[in-house]
Design a protein around this motif. Structure first.
Motif, PDB file in Angstrom:
ATOM      1  N   GLU A 219      26.657   0.155  36.111  1.00 20.94           N
ATOM      2  CA  GLU A 219      26.030   1.621  36.270  1.00 20.94           C
ATOM      3  C   GLU A 219      24.758   1.702  36.059  1.00 20.94           C
ATOM      4  O   GLU A 219      24.286   1.216  35.444  1.00 20.94           O
ATOM      5  N   PRO A 220      24.522   3.118  36.422  1.00 20.71           N
ATOM      6  CA  PRO A 220      22.625   3.498  36.510  1.00 20.71           C
ATOM      7  C   PRO A 220      22.737   2.866  34.511  1.00 20.71           C
ATOM      8  O   PRO A 220      23.889   3.448  34.145  1.00 20.71           O
ATOM      9  N   CYS A 221      21.584   3.325  33.767  1.00 20.34           N
ATOM     10  CA  CYS A 221      21.510   2.718  32.419  1.00 20.34           C
ATOM     11  C   CYS A 221      20.763   3.380  31.983  1.00 20.34           C
ATOM     12  O   CYS A 221      19.465   2.713  31.854  1.00 20.34           O
ATOM     13  N   LEU A 332      18.394   3.954  39.624  1.00 20.42           N
ATOM     14  CA  LEU A 332      18.290   5.240  39.006  1.00 20.42           C
ATOM     15  C   LEU A 332      19.674   6.523  39.139  1.00 20.42           C
ATOM     16  O   LEU A 332      19.464   7.708  38.249  1.00 20.42           O
ATOM     17  N   GLY A 333      20.548   6.372  40.282  1.00 20.76           N
ATOM     18  CA  GLY A 333      21.792   7.349  40.629  1.00 20.76           C
ATOM     19  C   GLY A 333      21.524   6.718  41.838  1.00 20.76           C
ATOM     20  O   GLY A 333      21.501   6.055  42.454  1.00 20.76           O
ATOM     21  N   ARG A 334      22.538   7.910  42.506  1.00 21.91           N
ATOM     22  CA  ARG A 334      23.123   7.672  44.211  1.00 21.91           C
ATOM     23  C   ARG A 334      22.566   8.827  44.819  1.00 21.91           C
ATOM     24  O   ARG A 334      22.553  10.096  44.130  1.00 21.91           O
ATOM     25  N   THR A 335      22.215   8.972  46.029  1.00 25.21           N
ATOM     26  CA  THR A 335      21.917  10.081  46.564  1.00 25.21           C
ATOM     27  C   THR A 335      23.043  11.407  47.084  1.00 25.21           C
ATOM     28  O   THR A 335      22.686  12.187  47.047  1.00 25.21           O
ATOM     29  N   ASP A 336      24.551  10.325  46.397  1.00 26.73           N
ATOM     30  CA  ASP A 336      25.693  11.431  46.717  1.00 26.73           C
ATOM     31  C   ASP A 336      26.280  11.851  45.119  1.00 26.73           C
ATOM     32  O   ASP A 336      27.076  12.734  45.037  1.00 26.73           O
ATOM     33  N   ASP A 337      25.295  11.447  43.530  1.00 23.49           N
ATOM     34  CA  ASP A 337      26.003  12.361  42.611  1.00 23.49           C
ATOM     35  C   ASP A 337      25.011  13.483  41.966  1.00 23.49           C
ATOM     36  O   ASP A 337      25.382  14.064  41.212  1.00 23.49           O
ATOM     37  N   MET A 338      23.927  13.563  42.947  1.00 18.16           N
ATOM     38  CA  MET A 338      23.247  14.696  42.890  1.00 18.16           C
ATOM     39  C   MET A 338      23.528  16.416  42.516  1.00 18.16           C
ATOM     40  O   MET A 338      24.915  16.051  43.453  1.00 18.16           O
TER      41      MET A 338
END
Ligand SMILES: [Zn+2]
Length: 432
Positions: A219-221, A332-338
């Protein structure tokens, strides 16, 4: 010696590029010769491996998406036709955890692929200072999800006593890792926190235990979460990142901990591109990872769009001497979780970073819903003790970081929110 592979980890950038290009030609030629999928996609793009003469020719190779892989799997069950070997030659099957879709992606590995997966983990093991004599505990449910399987084999390869902590509940794992004198624990960031909370509940002293290193992955942390974990365990955390599609990790944090992880560039090519246009972005700019892996023969991966958001910085940012570039802050995250809420972008990682500034908050959840008058609302539900200041402070911090967006904060009873051992799913989007 801090390096697992002193030769490749310190190659000049020019020689590293030359090594990558040579491996790229091999893997493209292999894919063209053996995989029906790549033969089709190369032909459609007018690409042939002989065209790979210089570095810029990399971009002639067509991009591969997860949707294409899944479609291939659906049309040619059970493995799809990316496969470049007879399934009878494979020794392992692993799947994605199924967090982003109902049907998991399935990937086969040969024995040599599997050895490669363990080798890449060894860069991380050695790079953060773990050595023979250490005792490693994997707090992980050993199943078809690839998770820490590669790390398990990496520990064995590096000569570290390896304890598989599968098929047990959280309390049993804590008792085991303390009793066996584990010096290293591997888990997701979420599960490292959960282990610490459970340890406090049963009166186990993690800070006084032998554990000095935590390997985090999955997971991003955000830094705030890491700070909480390090405080609870009295140990140093090292971030890694991998994916089922390559079967291993692509990134590890070295002992210097420069605020990001090194990309394992002698075994992979990592491009960073604008997710909208596909154009490459420069150092320091946020973009989507595109990965090419050199070591998986059963499922060659060429220019795969990962949907992971990263920010690449040059190798010289770190003082350890490696010539591998870094991803600042890891994934840093995912393009689809914004999420777009009333015109404001909300990234779950950013919300987590703020929630973790409040150490008394245990588990949390982000809920999005539509009101009867068709307004989007965002609520953060937290497990926390009664504290009149906490809710207001948290609401103000979240609003300040999101252009004044109003968050509702709801305190819920301890233990009422879902617990996670693998990838946490803390966002519930129930909007109409
Ligand atoms: Zn370094």
């Amino acid at each position: 010696m801090p390096y697992w592979n002193p030769k490749t980890e310190t190659l000049s950038r020019d020689r590293l590029r030359a090594l990558q290009l040579s491996k790229l030609r091999s893997v493209a030629t292999w894919a063209q010769a053996r995989s029906p999928f790549y033969r089709r996609s190369f032909a459609a793009a007018g690409f042939a491996p002989e065209q790979l003469r210089g570095w810029d020719d990399l971009r002639r190779i067509p991009l591969l998406t997860r949707d294409e892989w899944m479609a291939s799997q659906a049309q040619h069950p059970p493995y799809g036709d990316l496969l470049a070997v007879d399934p009878a030659r494979a020794s392992r099957l692993h799947t994605t955890s199924g967090t982003t879709g109902a049907d998991p992606l399935r990937a086969l590995d040969t024995r040599s692929d599997w050895a490669w997966a363990a080798e890449l983990w060894c860069y991380a093991i050695w790079g953060c200072g773990i050595r023979p004599g250490d005792i490693a505990y994997l707090a992980f449910g050993y199943g078809s999800f690839i998770g820490f399987w590669g790390l398990h084999y990496g520990f064995e390869k590096a000569g570290v006593l390896t304890i598989p902590g599968g098929a047990q509940n959280t309390e049993q794992r804590i008792r085991q890792l303390v009793a066996f004198g584990a010096t290293v624990v591997a888990s997701t960031p979420t599960y490292a926190l959960r282990l610490a909370q459970e340890a406090a509940r049963i009166g186990a002293d993690l800070r006084g235990s032998a554990v000095r290193t935590l390997i985090l992955s999955g997971e991003p942390c955000p830094p705030q979460t890491r700070a909480l974990i390090e405080d609870a365990w009295g140990a140093r955390t090292f971030d890694t990142a991998g994916m089922t599609e390559i079967g291993t990790i692509f990134l590890f944090e070295c002992a210097d901990r420069p605020g990001g992880g090194h990309v394992i560039e002698d075994h992979l090519i990592e491009e960073v591109a604008d997710p909208e246009t596909g154009d490459p972005v420069g150092y320091g700019e946020l973009g989507e990872r595109i990965v090419t892996s050199f070591g998986r023969s059963a499922v060659p991966l060429l220019r795969y769009r990962t949907a992971d958001l990263v920010r690449k910085v040059p190798a010289g940012t770190c003082s350890c001497g490696r010539t591998f570039d870094l991803y600042e802050g890891g994934v840093l995250g995912r393009t689809d979780d914004m999420k777009l809420v009333r015109g404001t972008n909300v990234y779950p990682r950013a919300v987590e970073g703020i929630v973790r500034e409040f150490a008394s908050v245990g588990e949390f959840q982000i809920r999005l819903f539509t009101t009867p008058d068709l307004r989007d609302e965002i609520t953060v539900r937290i497990e926390a003790p009664e504290d009149p200041d906490l809710l207001g402070d948290l609401r103000r911090r979240l609003a300040a970081a999101h252009e004044g967006l109003r968050f509702q904060i709801e305190r819920v009873p301890g233990g009422s929110l879902p617990r996670f051992e693998l990838k946490a799913r803390r966002v519930v989007d129930a909007r109409a």
